[in-house]
Every structure is written in structure tokens, then in C-alpha cells.
Design a protein around this motif. Structure first.
Motif, PDB file in Angstrom:
ATOM      1  N   THR A  98       0.824  -1.207   0.000  1.00  0.00           N
ATOM      2  CA  THR A  98       0.000   0.000   0.000  1.00  0.00           C
ATOM      3  C   THR A  98       0.858   1.256   0.000  1.00  0.00           C
ATOM      4  O   THR A  98       0.365   2.350  -0.269  1.00  0.00           O
ATOM      5  CB  THR A  98      -0.941   0.026   1.220  1.00  0.00           C
ATOM      6  OG1 THR A  98      -0.166  -0.086   2.414  1.00  0.00           O
ATOM      7  CG2 THR A  98      -1.930  -1.128   1.143  1.00  0.00           C
ATOM      8  N   ARG A 146       0.358   1.054 -11.683  1.00  0.00           N
ATOM      9  CA  ARG A 146      -0.201   0.222 -10.617  1.00  0.00           C
ATOM     10  C   ARG A 146      -0.285  -1.236 -11.047  1.00  0.00           C
ATOM     11  O   ARG A 146       0.136  -2.135 -10.340  1.00  0.00           O
ATOM     12  CB  ARG A 146      -1.589   0.733 -10.227  1.00  0.00           C
ATOM     13  CG  ARG A 146      -1.575   2.094  -9.531  1.00  0.00           C
ATOM     14  CD  ARG A 146      -2.992   2.496  -9.184  1.00  0.00           C
ATOM     15  NE  ARG A 146      -3.066   3.795  -8.532  1.00  0.00           N
ATOM     16  CZ  ARG A 146      -2.987   3.986  -7.230  1.00  0.00           C
ATOM     17  NH1 ARG A 146      -2.835   2.941  -6.435  1.00  0.00           N
ATOM     18  NH2 ARG A 146      -3.078   5.187  -6.716  1.00  0.00           N
ATOM     19  N   ASN A 175       2.586   6.464  -2.118  1.00  0.00           N
ATOM     20  CA  ASN A 175       1.435   6.015  -1.326  1.00  0.00           C
ATOM     21  C   ASN A 175       0.393   5.521  -2.316  1.00  0.00           C
ATOM     22  O   ASN A 175      -0.246   6.309  -3.012  1.00  0.00           O
ATOM     23  CB  ASN A 175       0.887   7.164  -0.476  1.00  0.00           C
ATOM     24  CG  ASN A 175      -0.223   6.720   0.453  1.00  0.00           C
ATOM     25  OD1 ASN A 175      -1.052   5.877   0.103  1.00  0.00           O
ATOM     26  ND2 ASN A 175      -0.276   7.299   1.650  1.00  0.00           N
ATOM     27  N   TYR A 176       0.210   4.199  -2.371  1.00  0.00           N
ATOM     28  CA  TYR A 176      -0.703   3.637  -3.352  1.00  0.00           C
ATOM     29  C   TYR A 176      -2.171   3.838  -2.968  1.00  0.00           C
ATOM     30  O   TYR A 176      -3.059   3.636  -3.790  1.00  0.00           O
ATOM     31  CB  TYR A 176      -0.416   2.147  -3.547  1.00  0.00           C
ATOM     32  CG  TYR A 176       0.870   1.884  -4.297  1.00  0.00           C
ATOM     33  CD1 TYR A 176       0.937   2.037  -5.673  1.00  0.00           C
ATOM     34  CD2 TYR A 176       2.017   1.491  -3.622  1.00  0.00           C
ATOM     35  CE1 TYR A 176       2.116   1.801  -6.367  1.00  0.00           C
ATOM     36  CE2 TYR A 176       3.204   1.254  -4.307  1.00  0.00           C
ATOM     37  CZ  TYR A 176       3.245   1.413  -5.674  1.00  0.00           C
ATOM     38  OH  TYR A 176       4.409   1.185  -6.355  1.00  0.00           O
ATOM     39  N   LEU A 177      -2.427   4.236  -1.727  1.00  0.00           N
ATOM     40  CA  LEU A 177      -3.811   4.455  -1.309  1.00  0.00           C
ATOM     41  C   LEU A 177      -4.354   5.786  -1.804  1.00  0.00           C
ATOM     42  O   LEU A 177      -5.501   5.878  -2.253  1.00  0.00           O
ATOM     43  CB  LEU A 177      -3.910   4.372   0.222  1.00  0.00           C
ATOM     44  CG  LEU A 177      -3.588   2.998   0.824  1.00  0.00           C
ATOM     45  CD1 LEU A 177      -3.665   3.062   2.340  1.00  0.00           C
ATOM     46  CD2 LEU A 177      -4.529   1.930   0.279  1.00  0.00           C
ATOM     47  N   GLY A 200      -5.523   0.994  -5.243  1.00  0.00           N
ATOM     48  CA  GLY A 200      -5.288   0.990  -3.813  1.00  0.00           C
ATOM     49  C   GLY A 200      -4.028   0.270  -3.396  1.00  0.00           C
ATOM     50  O   GLY A 200      -3.523   0.489  -2.318  1.00  0.00           O
ATOM     51  N   ILE A 201      -3.489  -0.610  -4.266  1.00  0.00           N
ATOM     52  CA  ILE A 201      -2.200  -1.242  -4.034  1.00  0.00           C
ATOM     53  C   ILE A 201      -1.432  -1.212  -5.326  1.00  0.00           C
ATOM     54  O   ILE A 201      -1.944  -0.828  -6.369  1.00  0.00           O
ATOM     55  CB  ILE A 201      -2.340  -2.698  -3.537  1.00  0.00           C
ATOM     56  CG1 ILE A 201      -3.084  -3.561  -4.585  1.00  0.00           C
ATOM     57  CG2 ILE A 201      -3.073  -2.762  -2.204  1.00  0.00           C
ATOM     58  CD1 ILE A 201      -3.121  -5.030  -4.260  1.00  0.00           C
ATOM     59  N   ASN A 202      -0.173  -1.643  -5.257  1.00  0.00           N
ATOM     60  CA  ASN A 202       0.615  -1.645  -6.485  1.00  0.00           C
ATOM     61  C   ASN A 202       0.170  -2.764  -7.403  1.00  0.00           C
ATOM     62  O   ASN A 202      -0.327  -3.804  -6.947  1.00  0.00           O
ATOM     63  CB  ASN A 202       2.101  -1.825  -6.159  1.00  0.00           C
ATOM     64  CG  ASN A 202       2.397  -3.210  -5.631  1.00  0.00           C
ATOM     65  OD1 ASN A 202       1.756  -3.689  -4.710  1.00  0.00           O
ATOM     66  ND2 ASN A 202       3.377  -3.860  -6.223  1.00  0.00           N
TER      67      ASN A 202
END
Length: 202
Positions: A98, A146, A175-177, A200-202
């Protein structure tokens, strides 16, 4: 007083799936991909594998292709930024993150061509997942996506934030969020941006 960076990093990553390399520690750098023969001859030995120094899991990177292995200099890896590559062998990393902070201490001896500090791609190298570079004009660039099917997004600082012949601590944070991206030179922010997408995540 001079900060004890080893202790600070070890404390930061205690209990986390962190990944830290240390060229100055022969016990985690090896001349074979199995990780059984530690490096011992600076300027001669090639690094076929290194293990993470801290964290809850012994992640490792390795490469059996001698032409693409790192030369071990005793306290550093000698990289030319062209064909240096080690394959990350543990699939749980970095999937599902995340957030990510990447920090490296580098000496930029030559910027006559672009120099890569870290790169992650598909096995065929056709899809760039992450690429952090110092460019000929002295800028830093960060390329991200992503998911493999997403469009590559490229971010760049102004020119002249780094120069050949100098040593720097370079860092980027993702920050993937919320998509926040930052790049730093010696602890000073030189870029902020936003990674688009809703995964929301990589």
C-alpha cells in the motif's frame, strides 16, 4: 552527533516485510545464487545474490547471468546502470504493497547517459513497473504503473537537482492508497505529484 543509520533502519523495519541491501556486509552478499559463498575479494568478486539485512522475511535477489552481476567493491556495488540486474526471487514482494519508500546512497561519477538506481519490470522487460533514474540534465525521473495493464506514468523533477561527481542520498515515496508521490535529494523534497488510478495497491 552523527545518526546511527543502521540502528534507525533496523528499528524502522523491525516486524515489517522490509527489504534493505548492505554492500558493506559480506555475510549477506554472495558469489553464487544459492547464497552459500560470501564475497571476500573487493574489486574482484561478482555478486550473484544478496539477502535483505533487516525485516521479518529473508528476501533475496539473484542473477545467474555473470555479465549482469554487480562487482563488489567491499563497501559498495559498482554499477554501470546499463546491464546490472538481479532478479527478485520471492514473489510476495513487492506485490500487495500500500506504500513504498526507496532510499539509496549513490555516487554519480558519470551522467553522460541516463543512470538507473532501481528498476522493476516484467520478466521480458517489456512492461516497466518502476524505474528511478538520474538523467543527463541532472533531473530525477520516476516511472510507475499500478498494474501491468495500466498506462505508464512518468514524473520528473526540475533539471539540475543532481550533478556528476557528487554523492547523494536519493529517495522516493509512493502512497498507493491516495497516489501521493514525493522525491527527495539529501532529505529535501524536490518533487511532489499524484499517481492516478483507483487500485489501492501496487
Amino acid at each position: 552527533p552523527t545518526p546511527d543509520y543502521v540502528t534507525l533502519v533496523e528499528t524502522l523495519l523491525s516486524g515489517t516485510p522490509g527489504f534493505v541491501t548492505d554492500p558493506g556486509d559480506p555475510s549477506i552478499n554472495f558469489t553464487d545464487t544459492a547464497g552459500t559463498i560470501p564475497v571476500s575479494n573487493p574489486g574482484v568478486d561478482l555478486v550473484a545474490r544478496f539477502n535483505t539485512k533487516f525485516g521479518t522475511t529473508v528476501y533475496n535477489c539473484q542473477n545467474s547471468n555473470v555479465a549482469a552481476q554487480y562487482l563488489w567493491n567491499g563497501a559498495s556495488f559498482q554499477l554501470d546502470g546499463i546491464d546490472d540486474v538481479l532478479q527478485q526471487a520471492n514473489t510476495p514482494w513487492p506485490a500487495g504493497m500500500t506504500a513504498l519508500t526507496y532510499t539509496t546512497r549513490v555516487y554519480l561519477d558519470d551522467l553522460s547517459i541516463d543512470r538507473a538506481m532501481v528498476g522493476l519490470s516484467t520478466i521480458a522487460g517489456t512492461v516497466v513497473r518502476m524505474l528511478f533514474r538520474a538523467k543527463v540534465n541532472g533531473s530525477l525521473t520516476l516511472s510507475l504503473r499500478r498494474l501491468d495493464g495500466d498506462a505508464q506514468q512518468d514524473f520528473a523533477t526540475a533539471a539540475g537537482v543532481v550533478a556528476a561527481g557528487n554523492t547523494y542520498t536519493l529517495q522516493f515515496q509512493v502512497n498507493y492508497l491516495n497516489g501521493d508521490i514525493e522525491m527527495y535529494v539529501d532529505g529535501v523534497a524536490v518533487f511532489t505529484g499524484t499517481l492516478t488510478g483507483t487500485d489501492g495497491i501496487n
